[in-house]
Write an enzyme that holds these catalytic residues in place. Structure first.
Site, mmCIF file in Angstrom:
data_model
loop_
_atom_site.group_PDB
_atom_site.id
_atom_site.type_symbol
_atom_site.label_atom_id
_atom_site.label_comp_id
_atom_site.label_asym_id
_atom_site.label_seq_id
_atom_site.Cartn_x
_atom_site.Cartn_y
_atom_site.Cartn_z
ATOM 1 N N ASP A 327 21.262 154.306 63.686
ATOM 2 C CA ASP A 327 19.949 153.841 63.213
ATOM 3 C C ASP A 327 19.349 152.946 64.280
ATOM 4 O O ASP A 327 19.850 151.856 64.547
ATOM 5 C CB ASP A 327 20.108 153.068 61.898
ATOM 6 C CG ASP A 327 18.779 152.849 61.185
ATOM 7 O OD1 ASP A 327 17.738 152.878 61.872
ATOM 8 O OD2 ASP A 327 18.792 152.639 59.959
ATOM 9 N N ARG A 329 16.178 151.813 64.313
ATOM 10 C CA ARG A 329 15.001 151.076 63.857
ATOM 11 C C ARG A 329 15.195 149.569 64.017
ATOM 12 O O ARG A 329 16.290 149.045 63.853
ATOM 13 C CB ARG A 329 14.717 151.393 62.387
ATOM 14 C CG ARG A 329 14.241 152.801 62.148
ATOM 15 C CD ARG A 329 14.136 153.108 60.680
ATOM 16 N NE ARG A 329 15.444 153.147 60.030
ATOM 17 C CZ ARG A 329 15.631 153.492 58.771
ATOM 18 N NH1 ARG A 329 14.593 153.814 58.022
ATOM 19 N NH2 ARG A 329 16.845 153.518 58.251
#
EC number: 4.1.99.12
Length: 397
Positions: A327, A329
């Site tokens: 991930d 983000r």
């Protein structure tokens, strides 16, 4: 328990060391941090004796480019995406490992006359490239060190060393407090540094606001730009969110295939629609639509990840195969937008505990996690199970 950022800055300006702690849900560790501009062999020796971790030098991208410091690996799969460059020693050193020679390498790294050829590779100093935007973009020790240096008016580079207990375990807050007391060192948190910077600067700009009628109801659509990249984000606001009460919020990362084309590989589209419908029913709330396609890896790389999934890799393995963390983000820009909207207390529509930790590191309080589970489909059962098993999502499958 912790000191004010201003106190730490004063000590750093005097060439002293401070302890910086990160979020308990991130690395949950403390590092010694000093300004690279004021580094001495004595400070290096203190760090390696009492910190026992790896001595690294956080720098800006500009230093790395000028000295031709290439990434340590071509595909960084570190869970926090720490941007190590190749390690270095200055050509004037011998082994490069002594406190004196490590200090020499750091001093020469900052020398504006130094060139890439002035450093041997590999070596005993590990430069780390901080993200532009610092802790407002990534809440790590790398960014904290460079931010602190800049706030001190010094060269934008620091020296950091993880603090490890004598028994070899990582020092946690009680251990770090004891260490700070023993050596009379100021101790701060990255969370407080973020809050300090937020009081003095912002990276987002509210550009335009319109009324947006949708199939789910009428919202105020507010467009934002940011100074870190060219991505533009949008907040859909329903009702009066200025009362100070916890507000229902969905932070939704862009998914073109799911949101627009109705892809059954994921549950993004149904989540988007369900969140808008729930906010409409509540009568107030915010849906923040972040341009972070494919958990931050971009559209084409997401399609490449889908191709790997067709070959038998799961969603996490596919990202890692492409050289990305599971991930990618970051929540700094999103948190700034939520703060710009006047929000402090959130009822967060999410199944992802990491999103809660990511936002709370930016001076926001999640008072409640509101589940947003969609019915699983045959095409996304494996995907959802992987999110549970490997990403810690809270789903009942």
């Amino acid at each position: 328990m912790f000191h004010r950022i201003e106190e730490a800055l004063e000590d750093l300006k005097q060439g002293k060391v401070v302890i910086v702690c990160d979020d308990e849900n991130r690395e949950n560790e403390g590092d010694f941090i000093a300004l690279a501009e004021y580094i001495t062999p004595e400070t290096i020796n203190f760090m390696i004796t009492h910190g026992r971790g790896l001595v690294c030098v956080p720098i800006t991208e500009g230093y790395a480019e000028r000295l031709q410091l290439e990434p340590m690996v071509s595909h960084n799969t570190d869970s926090h995406h720490t941007a190590f460059t190749v390690s270095i020693d200055h050509v004037s050193t011998t082994t490069g490992i002594s406190a004196h020679e490590r200090a020499t390498t750091i001093q020469q790294l900052l020398n504006p006359a130094s060139k890439g050829a002035d450093f041997n590779r590999p070596g005993h100093i590990f430069p780390l490239i901080a993200k532009e935007g610092g802790v407002l973009r990534r809440a790590g020790h790398t960014e904290a060190a460079v931010d602190l240096a800049q706030l001190c008016g010094a060269e934008p580079a620091g020296v950091i060393c993880e603090i490890i207990n004598e028994d070899g375990t990582m020092a946690r807050v009680p251990d770090l407090l004891q260490c700070a007391k023993q050596f009379d060192i100021k101790m701060i948190t990255i969370e407080d540094l973020i809050a300090y910077r937020r009081h003095h600067e912002t990276l987002v700009t509210r550009e335009v606001e319109i009324t947006l009628p949708t199939d789910f109801g009428t919202f105020q659509a507010i467009g934002y730009s940011n100074s870190l990249d060219t991505k533009e984000h949008i907040a859909l606001v329903k009702g009066d969110i200025s009362t100070g009460e916890p507000v229902l919020v969905r932070v939704h990362s862009e998914c073109l295939t799911g949101d627009v084309f109705g892809s059954c590989r994921c549950d993004c589209g149904p989540q988007l629609h369900a969140a808008l419908a729930q906010i409409e029913r509540e009568g107030k709330g915010v849906l923040l639509y972040m341009r972070q396609e494919g958990r931050g890896i971009g559209l084409l790389n997401k399609l490449r990840a889908y191709k790997l999934q067709e070959e038998g890799f799961d969603t996490v393995e596919a990202n890692e195969k492409l050289g990305f963390p599971a991930d990618l983000r970051d929540y700094g820009i999103g948190a700034q937008i939520l703060k710009d909207l006047g929000l402090q207390h959130l009822r967060l529509l999410t199944n992802n505990p990491r999103k809660i930790a990511g936002l709370q590191g930016y001076d926001l309080t999640v008072t409640e996690r509101v589940p947003l589970q969609m019915p699983a489909k045959e095409e996304n059962k494996t995907y959802l199970q992987t999110k549970v098993n490997k990403l810690g999502h809270l789903l009942n499958l």
